[in-house]
Scaffold this motif. Structure first.
Motif, PDB file in Angstrom:
ATOM      1  N   ILE A 141       3.241   2.383 -10.669  1.00  0.00           N
ATOM      2  CA  ILE A 141       3.339   2.503  -9.211  1.00  0.00           C
ATOM      3  C   ILE A 141       1.995   2.860  -8.593  1.00  0.00           C
ATOM      4  N   GLY A 142       1.255   3.741  -9.250  1.00  0.00           N
ATOM      5  CA  GLY A 142      -0.061   4.104  -8.725  1.00  0.00           C
ATOM      6  C   GLY A 142      -0.997   2.912  -8.659  1.00  0.00           C
ATOM      7  N   GLY A 143      -0.856   1.989  -9.611  1.00  0.00           N
ATOM      8  CA  GLY A 143      -1.680   0.782  -9.587  1.00  0.00           C
ATOM      9  C   GLY A 143      -1.420  -0.065  -8.356  1.00  0.00           C
ATOM     10  N   LEU A 144      -0.182  -0.040  -7.847  1.00  0.00           N
ATOM     11  CA  LEU A 144       0.149  -0.807  -6.649  1.00  0.00           C
ATOM     12  C   LEU A 144      -0.544  -0.227  -5.418  1.00  0.00           C
ATOM     13  N   TYR A 145      -0.607   1.099  -5.338  1.00  0.00           N
ATOM     14  CA  TYR A 145      -1.318   1.725  -4.220  1.00  0.00           C
ATOM     15  C   TYR A 145      -2.795   1.332  -4.251  1.00  0.00           C
ATOM     16  N   LEU A 146      -3.369   1.345  -5.439  1.00  0.00           N
ATOM     17  CA  LEU A 146      -4.767   0.945  -5.581  1.00  0.00           C
ATOM     18  C   LEU A 146      -4.955  -0.510  -5.173  1.00  0.00           C
ATOM     19  N   LEU A 147      -3.999  -1.351  -5.503  1.00  0.00           N
ATOM     20  CA  LEU A 147      -4.104  -2.773  -5.207  1.00  0.00           C
ATOM     21  C   LEU A 147      -4.009  -3.045  -3.707  1.00  0.00           C
ATOM     22  N   TYR A 148      -2.998  -2.480  -3.055  1.00  0.00           N
ATOM     23  CA  TYR A 148      -2.717  -2.854  -1.670  1.00  0.00           C
ATOM     24  C   TYR A 148      -3.486  -2.038  -0.633  1.00  0.00           C
ATOM     25  N   LEU A 149      -4.027  -0.896  -1.029  1.00  0.00           N
ATOM     26  CA  LEU A 149      -4.729  -0.044  -0.063  1.00  0.00           C
ATOM     27  C   LEU A 149      -6.236  -0.076  -0.229  1.00  0.00           C
ATOM     28  N   THR A 150      -6.732  -0.918  -1.106  1.00  0.00           N
ATOM     29  CA  THR A 150      -8.175  -1.072  -1.325  1.00  0.00           C
ATOM     30  C   THR A 150      -8.518  -2.562  -1.275  1.00  0.00           C
ATOM     31  N   PRO A 151      -9.799  -2.919  -1.328  1.00  0.00           N
ATOM     32  CA  PRO A 151     -10.180  -4.339  -1.328  1.00  0.00           C
ATOM     33  C   PRO A 151      -9.821  -5.091  -2.606  1.00  0.00           C
ATOM     34  N   LEU A 152      -9.133  -4.431  -3.551  1.00  0.00           N
ATOM     35  CA  LEU A 152      -8.819  -5.084  -4.821  1.00  0.00           C
ATOM     36  C   LEU A 152      -7.936  -6.309  -4.619  1.00  0.00           C
ATOM     37  N   TYR A 153      -7.008  -6.254  -3.688  1.00  0.00           N
ATOM     38  CA  TYR A 153      -6.130  -7.399  -3.448  1.00  0.00           C
ATOM     39  C   TYR A 153      -6.934  -8.616  -2.998  1.00  0.00           C
ATOM     40  N   ALA A 154      -7.851  -8.395  -2.057  1.00  0.00           N
ATOM     41  CA  ALA A 154      -8.684  -9.500  -1.580  1.00  0.00           C
ATOM     42  C   ALA A 154      -9.530 -10.063  -2.720  1.00  0.00           C
ATOM     43  N   ALA A 203       9.382   7.670  -8.679  1.00  0.00           N
ATOM     44  CA  ALA A 203       8.668   6.391  -8.698  1.00  0.00           C
ATOM     45  C   ALA A 203       9.311   5.392  -7.750  1.00  0.00           C
ATOM     46  N   GLY A 204      10.652   5.369  -7.727  1.00  0.00           N
ATOM     47  CA  GLY A 204      11.338   4.477  -6.798  1.00  0.00           C
ATOM     48  C   GLY A 204      11.039   4.828  -5.357  1.00  0.00           C
ATOM     49  N   GLY A 205      10.971   6.129  -5.062  1.00  0.00           N
ATOM     50  CA  GLY A 205      10.625   6.553  -3.709  1.00  0.00           C
ATOM     51  C   GLY A 205       9.204   6.166  -3.329  1.00  0.00           C
ATOM     52  N   ALA A 206       8.268   6.312  -4.265  1.00  0.00           N
ATOM     53  CA  ALA A 206       6.882   5.947  -3.996  1.00  0.00           C
ATOM     54  C   ALA A 206       6.737   4.445  -3.774  1.00  0.00           C
ATOM     55  N   HIS A 207       7.487   3.662  -4.532  1.00  0.00           N
ATOM     56  CA  HIS A 207       7.458   2.206  -4.377  1.00  0.00           C
ATOM     57  C   HIS A 207       8.012   1.809  -3.012  1.00  0.00           C
ATOM     58  N   ALA A 208       9.122   2.428  -2.610  1.00  0.00           N
ATOM     59  CA  ALA A 208       9.728   2.126  -1.308  1.00  0.00           C
ATOM     60  C   ALA A 208       8.815   2.564  -0.166  1.00  0.00           C
ATOM     61  N   PHE A 209       8.160   3.720  -0.313  1.00  0.00           N
ATOM     62  CA  PHE A 209       7.246   4.199   0.738  1.00  0.00           C
ATOM     63  C   PHE A 209       6.086   3.231   0.926  1.00  0.00           C
ATOM     64  N   LEU A 210       5.552   2.720  -0.186  1.00  0.00           N
ATOM     65  CA  LEU A 210       4.447   1.769  -0.083  1.00  0.00           C
ATOM     66  C   LEU A 210       4.903   0.497   0.622  1.00  0.00           C
ATOM     67  N   ALA A 211       6.113   0.050   0.330  1.00  0.00           N
ATOM     68  CA  ALA A 211       6.648  -1.136   1.010  1.00  0.00           C
ATOM     69  C   ALA A 211       6.751  -0.895   2.519  1.00  0.00           C
ATOM     70  N   LYS A 212       7.235   0.274   2.909  1.00  0.00           N
ATOM     71  CA  LYS A 212       7.333   0.600   4.334  1.00  0.00           C
ATOM     72  C   LYS A 212       5.955   0.695   4.984  1.00  0.00           C
ATOM     73  N   LEU A 213       4.998   1.236   4.251  1.00  0.00           N
ATOM     74  CA  LEU A 213       3.635   1.341   4.772  1.00  0.00           C
ATOM     75  C   LEU A 213       3.044  -0.041   5.011  1.00  0.00           C
ATOM     76  N   LEU A 214       3.245  -0.949   4.060  1.00  0.00           N
ATOM     77  CA  LEU A 214       2.767  -2.319   4.233  1.00  0.00           C
ATOM     78  C   LEU A 214       3.436  -2.985   5.433  1.00  0.00           C
ATOM     79  N   TYR A 215       4.706  -2.722   5.612  1.00  0.00           N
ATOM     80  CA  TYR A 215       5.430  -3.319   6.747  1.00  0.00           C
ATOM     81  C   TYR A 215       4.901  -2.780   8.073  1.00  0.00           C
ATOM     82  N   SER A 216       4.694  -1.475   8.135  1.00  0.00           N
ATOM     83  CA  SER A 216       4.263  -0.865   9.396  1.00  0.00           C
ATOM     84  C   SER A 216       2.815  -1.189   9.739  1.00  0.00           C
ATOM     85  N   ARG A 217       2.017  -1.503   8.732  1.00  0.00           N
ATOM     86  CA  ARG A 217       0.596  -1.820   8.965  1.00  0.00           C
ATOM     87  C   ARG A 217       0.294  -3.251   8.509  1.00  0.00           C
TER      88      ARG A 217
END
Length: 281
Positions: A141-154, A203-217
């Motif tokens: 789950i932490g890897g997903l935060y790194l992926l979507y909140l940094t330039p790593l995805y691009a 972990a499920g809560g952290a995954h859901a929070f990241l999804a909501k963050l992506l949706y809101s931003r």
């Protein structure tokens, strides 16, 4: 869901040769997983031992899901297509693969002398630290935060190497987490049921929070992706609901594994079903 019968993103022509080549990674990965498992089964049957058909079916399903995630049918250039790959490679396929108990199959098919090095690795402190359920959750789950909140995805969009390494991370981290939480394979010094359930919920809560963050931003995340806001919103919804389904499946697997190891033994004890129940209750 970003699924379209078009060549996979990241380059490629529309001629038949190029299209066939794009299917090659999916076919090879699936074939290697299936072949390795079938070889283990053949060795086990050659020793006169049986094996659960449900475990076999589960592993084969996992191999098919891995292959499906890598097919050109999943358009990885779209946000939803990328998210579908994340869910398949990082959550659904690992659960199915883990429930196939490939490590148990390997150990059962190996000669006694060859089992000892494998057992030594399983008992090693580095693997214990890596496979602890909390460590596995951070990697997955932490890897997903790194992926979507940094330039790593691009960067993964621009680089084929990073793109494929990302797929490998999804699969390995997801497998490690599923194994740490609910795997039937041996895992020395695995934490108790309470710890694993607590980490799974967190972990499920952290995954859901990241999804909501992506949706809101959605207009600004993932940074540098170039995706339209509506596209990111659709991907975030897929991440949110798909993640909940995967968490539910993993929760069912946890209790199923617990029952096989503990519940049946309790059920066989005389009067276990009525223990603690007053007479006439």
């Amino acid at each position: 869901m970003g699924v379209a019968l078009v060549p996979l993103a990241h380059g490629g022509s529309h001629d038949a040769g190029a299209s066939a080549a794009m299917w090659l990674p999916s076919v090879l990965v699936t074939a290697l997983l299936v072949a390795g498992y079938l070889v283990g089964l053949a060795r086990l049957h050659g020793n006169g031992r049986g094996w659960s058909s449900r475990r076999t079916a589960s592993f084969l399903l996992g191999a098919v899901l891995v292959g499906a995630a890598l097919t050109p049918a999943v358009d990885a250039d779209t946000a939803s297509g990328h998210m579908a790959q994340h869910l398949l490679l990082g959550m659904f396929a690992p659960i199915a693969l883990v429930l196939g108990a490939p490590l148990s199959l390997l150990l059962a098919g190996l000669p006694v002398a060859a089992r000892r090095p494998v057992a030594a690795v399983l008992r090693s402190r580095p693997l214990h630290a890596l496979s602890h359920v909390a460590t596995a959750a951070v990697l997955s789950i932490g890897g997903l935060y790194l992926l979507y909140l940094t330039p790593l995805y691009a960067l993964s969009i621009r680089s084929e190497v990073v793109h494929h390494l990302l797929h490998l991370h999804f699969l390995l981290a997801g497998y490690l987490f599923a194994w740490a939480v609910a795997g039937p394979d041996p895992a020395p010094r695995r934490p108790g049921m309470g710890v694993r359930l607590a980490v799974l919920v967190a972990a499920g809560g952290a995954h859901a929070f990241l999804a909501k963050l992506l949706y809101s931003r959605a207009a600004s995340l993932p940074a540098g992706s170039g995706h339209a806001a509506a596209e990111v919103e659709a991907a975030a919804q897929l991440m949110y609901y798909g993640g909940h389904v995967a968490d539910l499946l993993l929760l069912v697997a946890v209790f199923a594994t617990w029952y096989r190891r503990t519940g049946r033994a309790l059920a066989r004890q005389p009067g276990a079903a009525l223990s603690g129940v007053p007479a006439g209750g």
